[in-house]
Design a protein around this motif. Structure first.
Motif, short mmCIF file in Angstrom:
data_model
loop_
_atom_site.label_atom_id
_atom_site.label_comp_id
_atom_site.label_asym_id
_atom_site.label_seq_id
_atom_site.Cartn_x
_atom_site.Cartn_y
_atom_site.Cartn_z
N HIS A 185 26.55 37.09 46.22
CA HIS A 185 25.22 37.71 46.13
C HIS A 185 24.79 38.29 47.48
N PRO A 186 24.34 39.55 47.51
CA PRO A 186 24.30 40.52 46.41
C PRO A 186 25.67 41.19 46.23
N ALA A 187 26.16 41.23 45.01
CA ALA A 187 27.51 41.70 44.74
C ALA A 187 27.62 43.20 44.91
N ARG A 188 28.75 43.63 45.49
CA ARG A 188 29.05 45.05 45.62
C ARG A 188 29.81 45.56 44.39
N ILE A 189 30.45 44.65 43.67
CA ILE A 189 31.23 45.02 42.49
C ILE A 189 31.33 43.81 41.58
N PHE A 190 31.43 44.05 40.28
CA PHE A 190 31.63 42.99 39.29
C PHE A 190 33.08 43.03 38.81
N MET A 191 33.60 41.86 38.46
CA MET A 191 34.96 41.82 37.93
C MET A 191 35.04 42.40 36.52
N GLY A 192 33.95 42.35 35.77
CA GLY A 192 33.95 42.86 34.41
C GLY A 192 34.84 42.04 33.50
N ASP A 193 34.95 42.47 32.26
CA ASP A 193 35.83 41.79 31.32
C ASP A 193 37.30 41.93 31.70
N SER A 194 37.63 43.00 32.42
CA SER A 194 39.01 43.17 32.86
C SER A 194 39.43 42.08 33.82
N GLY A 195 38.48 41.46 34.50
CA GLY A 195 38.79 40.36 35.40
C GLY A 195 38.56 39.00 34.79
N SER A 196 37.42 38.82 34.11
CA SER A 196 37.08 37.50 33.59
C SER A 196 38.05 37.05 32.50
N MET A 197 38.43 37.96 31.60
CA MET A 197 39.37 37.57 30.54
C MET A 197 40.75 37.28 31.10
#
Length: 450
Positions: free
Chosen positions: A218-230
Motif C-alpha cells: 500500500h499504495p499499490a502501483r500494480i495489482f496481480m489480477g486473476d492472472s496472478g492470484s489464480m
C-alpha cells in the motif's frame, strides 16, 4: 539449501524487474478498470501483474533445471511439466479475465481444465493417511476428484483474499514458507524423495511473491489480477498434492524407530490434507463464509460483495496497512504453528506459545484506534502517523491564518477519516500568508467580474 536459495533469488529478481515494464504494458493495453463500489483503492490501478510472476516462475524453473541436485527432478518426475502446463492454462485464463472479463462459470470450467491436465500428467493423490487406520489407497477416479477439488478450492481461496494491497501475495508467501520448511525437512531429514518437488515449488512461489510485493504494498502501483492470484493458488495446490499421499508411513517408522515418533513427525499430513489447508486457513474460512453468506441471501456464490474478512477489518476501524498486517499475523501463526508442532519434542510448549500469541493477536484486533508512537530517536525515518505530536505555542498574525488555512485544507483532502497531511513548516506558512490560496484568488476574480 544453497540451490533452493539460488532459485528463490533468481525468481524474485526476475519478477521484480519485470513488474515495471508489465505495468506500462497494462496501462497501454487498457487493463486498468474503473474503481468499483466494492473496491478499497480510490484510483484506477493497472492489473496483469501475473505476467511478471509467470516470467519469474519460468526463470526460476529454468535455473533449477541446470543445477546438480534439483535438476534431477526434471528427469525423475513429471510434476514440473505438469505444473507448467496447469500454470500456463491458468495464466492465460487470468489474463483474459483481467483485460476483458470472464464469466464466473467459464472461469470455474477453466480452473477444472487446468487441474485435469495436471492430473492427466500424474499430479494426483494416490493415497490418504487416516489416523488409526494407516495409509488408505484411493482409486484413480477418487484421486482425480480429490485433486481437482483441492486445486479449485485453493485457487478461489487465494482469489477471494486479493482485496487489499499486498494481502494475497504476502499470505501466499507465508504459506509457501511454512510448506517449504516442512517439505524440506521431510526430504533432508527423513530421505523422502517425493517431498523434493514440493520444496522446489514452494521456493519458486516464495520468490514470485517476494519479487512482486515491493510493487504491491500500500499504495499499490500494480495489482496481480486473476492472472496472478489464480496461478498462486494453483501452485500451492500442486505443492500439496505432490507430497500428500506419497509418503511411505512404514519407511519413516524405520527412520524414527517408533510408531509414536512417526505419528508425531507426520502430524501435518497424518490427517488428510491438514497442512495444505492450515497454510490457507484464513482464505479458506473467508471462502466458506462468502459462499454461505451469498447463498443464504439468495445470491450466486460467485457474486462479488464487500463483506470479506479484510473488508470487515476496515469497517471495524483498522487502517489499510494494519488490516493487512493482522491477516499476515494470523496466517503465520496458524501455518508455522502447525509446522512447529510436528518438529517440537513436546506439544505443550507449542500449544502455550500458540495460546499466548493468539491473545496478543486478539488484543491488537480489538484495538483498532491504537496507534503506537516510535521513539524520538527514530521518528525522522518512520511514517508521520507514528510520530509523537509536538506541543507548540499558539501562533498569531499571518502565521496563525496560514496554519488555520493549512488545517482546513488537510481536512478537505482527507475524507472518510483518512489521516491529515503533515503540518507545513514556518517558512511555507509565511509564504502562503503572502500569496494567498487558490480559493482566495477565485473569490477575488468572481467579485471583479460582478
Amino acid at each position: 539449501m544453497r540451490e533452493y536459495l539460488l532459485v528463490l533469488f533468481v525468481t524474485a529478481a526476475v519478477t521484480y524487474l519485470l513488474v515495471s515494464p508489465v505495468r506500462k504494458f497494462a496501462i497501454a493495453a487498457g487493463a486498468m478498470p474503473a474503481v468499483r463500489a466494492r473496491d478499497v483503492h480510490r484510483e484506477p490501478t493497472p492489473r496483469l501483474g501475473g505476467i511478471a510472476m509467470f516470467g519469474g516462475l519460468c526463470a526460476g524453473l529454468l535455473v533449477a533445471s541446470q543445477l546438480t541436485n534439483i535438476g534431477r527432478l526434471f528427469i525423475q518426475s513429471a510434476d514440473v511439466r505438469a505444473l507448467l502446463s496447469g500454470a500456463g492454462i491458468m495464466f492465460v485464463l487470468g489474463v483474459l479475465d483481467d483485460k476483458w472479463g470472464v464469466d464466473a462459470l467459464v472461469k470455474l470450467g477453466g480452473q477444472m481444465i487446468a487441474a485435469g491436465v495436471m492430473v492427466w500428467q500424474g499430479v494426483t493423490v494416490i493415497s490418504l493417511p487416516v489416523p488409526g487406520v494407516g495409509t488408505v489407497a484411493v482409486t484413480p477416479t477418487q484421486g482425480m476428484i480429490i485433486s481437482v477439488t483441492l486445486v479449485v478450492v485453493m485457487v478461489n481461496a487465494v482469489n477471494f483474499i486479493d482485496g487489499l494491497d499486498g494481502l494475497a501475495a504476502g499470505m501466499v508467501c507465508i504459506a509457501a514458507m511454512a510448506f517449504f520448511l516442512y517439505s524440506y525437512r521431510l526430504w533432508i531429514g527423513y530421505g523422502v524423495n517425493d517431498a523434493a518437488p514440493a520444496a522446489l515449488f514452494s521456493a519458486v512461489l516464495i520468490g514470485m511473491c517476494l519479487g512482486f510485493l515491493p510493487h504491491n504494498l500500500h499504495p499499490a502501483r500494480i495489482f496481480m489480477g486473476d492472472s496472478g492470484s489464480m496461478m498462486l493458488g494453483l501452485m500451492l495446490a500442486v505443492a500439496a498434492i505432490s507430497i500428500t499421499g506419497r509418503v511411505d508411513f512404514d519407511y519413516i517408522t524405520s527412520r524414527t524407530g517408533s510408531q509414536t515418533a512417526t505419528v508425531h513427525a507426520l502430524v501435518p499430513i497424518y490427517i488428510p490434507l491438514l497442512l495444505p489447508l492450515t497454510v490457507i486457513a484464513l482464505p479458506l474460512a473467508d471462502l466458506l463464509l462468502a459462499v454461505v453468506r451469498r447463498t443464504w441471501a439468495g445470491k450466486s456464490p460467485f457474486a462479488a460483495d464487500k463483506q470479506h474478512l479484510h473488508h470487515r477489518l476496515l469497517q471495524v476501524g483498522h487502517s489499510h496497512s494494519r488490516a493487512v498486517l493482522i491477516m499476515y499475523f494470523w496466517a503465520a501463526l496458524i501455518a508455522f504453528g502447525t509446522v512447529a508442532f510436528s518438529v517440537a519434542n513436546t506439544g505443550r510448549t507449542v500449544v502455550l506459545a500458540f495460546a499466548g500469541l493468539c491473545l496478543v493477536g486478539l488484543v491488537v484486533l480489538l484495538m483498532p484506534r491504537f496507534r503506537p508512537h516510535a521513539p524520538r530517536a527514530v521518528q525522522a525515518v518512520v511514517p508521520p502517523r507514528y510520530r509523537k505530536a509536538r506541543a507548540e505555542a499558539p501562533a498569531t498574525g499571518p502565521e496563525a491564518a496560514a496554519e488555520a488555512l493549512g488545517g482546513a485544507a488537510d481536512e478537505a483532502a482527507a475524507p472518510d477519516g483518512a489521516p491529515a497531511m503533515a503540518e507545513l513548516s514556518a517558512k511555507d506558512k509565511a509564504l502562503l500568508s503572502r500569496i494567498g490560496s487558490g480559493a482566495t484568488a477565485v473569490g477575488q476574480r468572481s467579485r471583479a467580474k460582478g
